[in-house]
Design a protein around this motif. Structure first.
Motif, PDB file in Angstrom:
ATOM      1  N   GLY A   1      11.775  79.750  21.764  1.00 37.47           N
ATOM      2  CA  GLY A   1      11.193  81.268  22.146  1.00 37.47           C
ATOM      3  C   GLY A   1      10.873  81.378  23.329  1.00 37.47           C
ATOM      4  O   GLY A   1       9.911  82.164  23.477  1.00 37.47           O
ATOM      5  N   GLY A   2      11.222  80.925  24.129  1.00 39.11           N
ATOM      6  CA  GLY A   2      10.999  80.900  25.710  1.00 39.11           C
ATOM      7  C   GLY A   2       9.671  80.492  26.239  1.00 39.11           C
ATOM      8  O   GLY A   2       9.388  80.666  27.443  1.00 39.11           O
ATOM      9  N   VAL A   3       9.220  79.491  25.417  1.00 38.33           N
ATOM     10  CA  VAL A   3       8.020  78.799  25.688  1.00 38.33           C
ATOM     11  C   VAL A   3       8.273  77.351  25.896  1.00 38.33           C
ATOM     12  O   VAL A   3       8.866  76.860  24.902  1.00 38.33           O
ATOM     13  N   ARG A   4       7.679  76.614  26.766  1.00 45.00           N
ATOM     14  CA  ARG A   4       7.902  75.139  26.934  1.00 45.00           C
ATOM     15  C   ARG A   4       6.808  74.652  26.028  1.00 45.00           C
ATOM     16  O   ARG A   4       5.597  74.793  26.268  1.00 45.00           O
ATOM     17  N   ILE A   5       6.972  73.719  25.140  1.00 46.15           N
ATOM     18  CA  ILE A   5       6.313  73.190  24.123  1.00 46.15           C
ATOM     19  C   ILE A   5       6.182  71.811  24.314  1.00 46.15           C
ATOM     20  O   ILE A   5       6.962  70.992  24.522  1.00 46.15           O
ATOM     21  N   PRO A   6       4.765  71.133  24.509  1.00 44.36           N
ATOM     22  CA  PRO A   6       4.394  69.809  24.796  1.00 44.36           C
ATOM     23  C   PRO A   6       5.029  69.009  23.700  1.00 44.36           C
ATOM     24  O   PRO A   6       4.683  69.240  22.461  1.00 44.36           O
TER      25      PRO A   6
ATOM     26  N   LEU B   1       2.361  82.983  19.074  1.00 41.93           N
ATOM     27  CA  LEU B   1       2.100  84.315  19.982  1.00 41.93           C
ATOM     28  C   LEU B   1       2.769  84.310  21.242  1.00 41.93           C
ATOM     29  O   LEU B   1       3.304  85.256  21.679  1.00 41.93           O
ATOM     30  N   ALA B   2       2.644  83.028  21.801  1.00 39.63           N
ATOM     31  CA  ALA B   2       3.312  83.182  23.427  1.00 39.63           C
ATOM     32  C   ALA B   2       4.958  83.144  23.170  1.00 39.63           C
ATOM     33  O   ALA B   2       5.547  83.867  23.972  1.00 39.63           O
ATOM     34  N   MET B   3       5.151  82.749  22.006  1.00 43.12           N
ATOM     35  CA  MET B   3       6.921  83.050  21.590  1.00 43.12           C
ATOM     36  C   MET B   3       7.132  84.514  21.455  1.00 43.12           C
ATOM     37  O   MET B   3       8.127  84.963  22.125  1.00 43.12           O
ATOM     38  N   ARG B   4       6.246  85.103  20.747  1.00 37.24           N
ATOM     39  CA  ARG B   4       6.467  86.591  20.536  1.00 37.24           C
ATOM     40  C   ARG B   4       6.475  87.252  21.808  1.00 37.24           C
ATOM     41  O   ARG B   4       7.361  88.225  21.920  1.00 37.24           O
TER      42      ARG B   4
ATOM     43  N   VAL C   1       7.594  85.902  14.547  1.00 39.29           N
ATOM     44  CA  VAL C   1       7.981  84.429  14.871  1.00 39.29           C
ATOM     45  C   VAL C   1       7.124  83.400  13.901  1.00 39.29           C
ATOM     46  O   VAL C   1       5.892  83.756  13.704  1.00 39.29           O
ATOM     47  N   ALA C   2       7.633  82.821  12.930  1.00 42.50           N
ATOM     48  CA  ALA C   2       7.249  82.178  11.931  1.00 42.50           C
ATOM     49  C   ALA C   2       7.795  80.432  12.113  1.00 42.50           C
ATOM     50  O   ALA C   2       8.991  80.422  12.437  1.00 42.50           O
ATOM     51  N   ALA C   3       7.187  79.435  11.677  1.00 46.36           N
ATOM     52  CA  ALA C   3       7.507  78.302  11.699  1.00 46.36           C
ATOM     53  C   ALA C   3       7.249  77.677  10.417  1.00 46.36           C
ATOM     54  O   ALA C   3       6.190  77.842   9.772  1.00 46.36           O
ATOM     55  N   THR C   4       8.055  76.803   9.939  1.00 38.64           N
ATOM     56  CA  THR C   4       7.948  76.044   8.587  1.00 38.64           C
ATOM     57  C   THR C   4       8.473  74.626   9.015  1.00 38.64           C
ATOM     58  O   THR C   4       9.145  74.237   9.952  1.00 38.64           O
TER      59      THR C   4
END
Length: 167
Positions: free
Chosen positions: A22-27, A111-114, A130-133
């Motif tokens: 979603g455009g965000v770098r995730i650790p 929220l960062a992805m949104r 954006v939801a995650a499962t």
């Protein structure tokens, strides 16, 4: 006229790559394998927007055989898709994305992805979900072999643009 589009994407995990969702770098200890940044969320959303327009898909617009897209920032490609939608007489009203990932946990990044996706689309953050499962350890996602994402987009087409892109 309202139009709905649906998109889906999946990528396998790969060592030595950043995880971008979603455009965000995730650790995370590894990222996803792909020609671009392999952002499955943004790829699914691009295909949802393009599907609502009944346009070509991202594989046709941004082929993985073109070196110009190697390592590409998928949010920049999403920005181009949103521009194409506007050029063809569409307004992006709303979109929603679902990410299936056993790991890493993504709730704190939603929220960062949104915000990143809304910025690329040029719409209000309240118009992007954006939801995650997880998949409860079932399938390739559950075995932590990769990540999948689905997206839907609702577009409104002005009456003048209804057939402009078909001519």
């Amino acid at each position: 006229m309202l139009r709905i589009g649906h998109g889906f994407d999946v990528h396998a995990f790969a060592e030595g790559r950043d995880l971008v969702l979603g455009g965000v770098r995730i650790p995370a200890p590894r990222g996803l394998l792909g020609h671009s940044d392999a952002d499955v969320v943004t790829h699914a959303l691009m295909d949802a927007v393009l599907g609502a327009m009944r346009a070509e898909d991202i594989g046709q617009l941004f082929p993985d055989t073109d070196p110009a897209y190697e390592g590409a920032d998928s949010c920049e490609l999403l920005r181009q898709v949103a521009g194409l939608a506007r050029d063809r007489g569409y307004r992006i009203l709303d979109c929603d994305c679902t990410i299936a990932a056993q790991a890493p946990r993504l709730a704190t990044h939603r929220l960062a992805m949104r915000r990143a996706l809304a910025g690329a689309l040029g719409i209000d953050v309240e118009s992007v979900g954006v939801a995650a499962t997880t998949t409860e350890h079932l399938g390739f996602v559950g075995r932590e072999e990769g990540i999948a994402a689905w997206a839907v987009a609702l577009l409104e087409q002005d009456e003048g643009g209804a057939h402009a892109h078909l001519q």
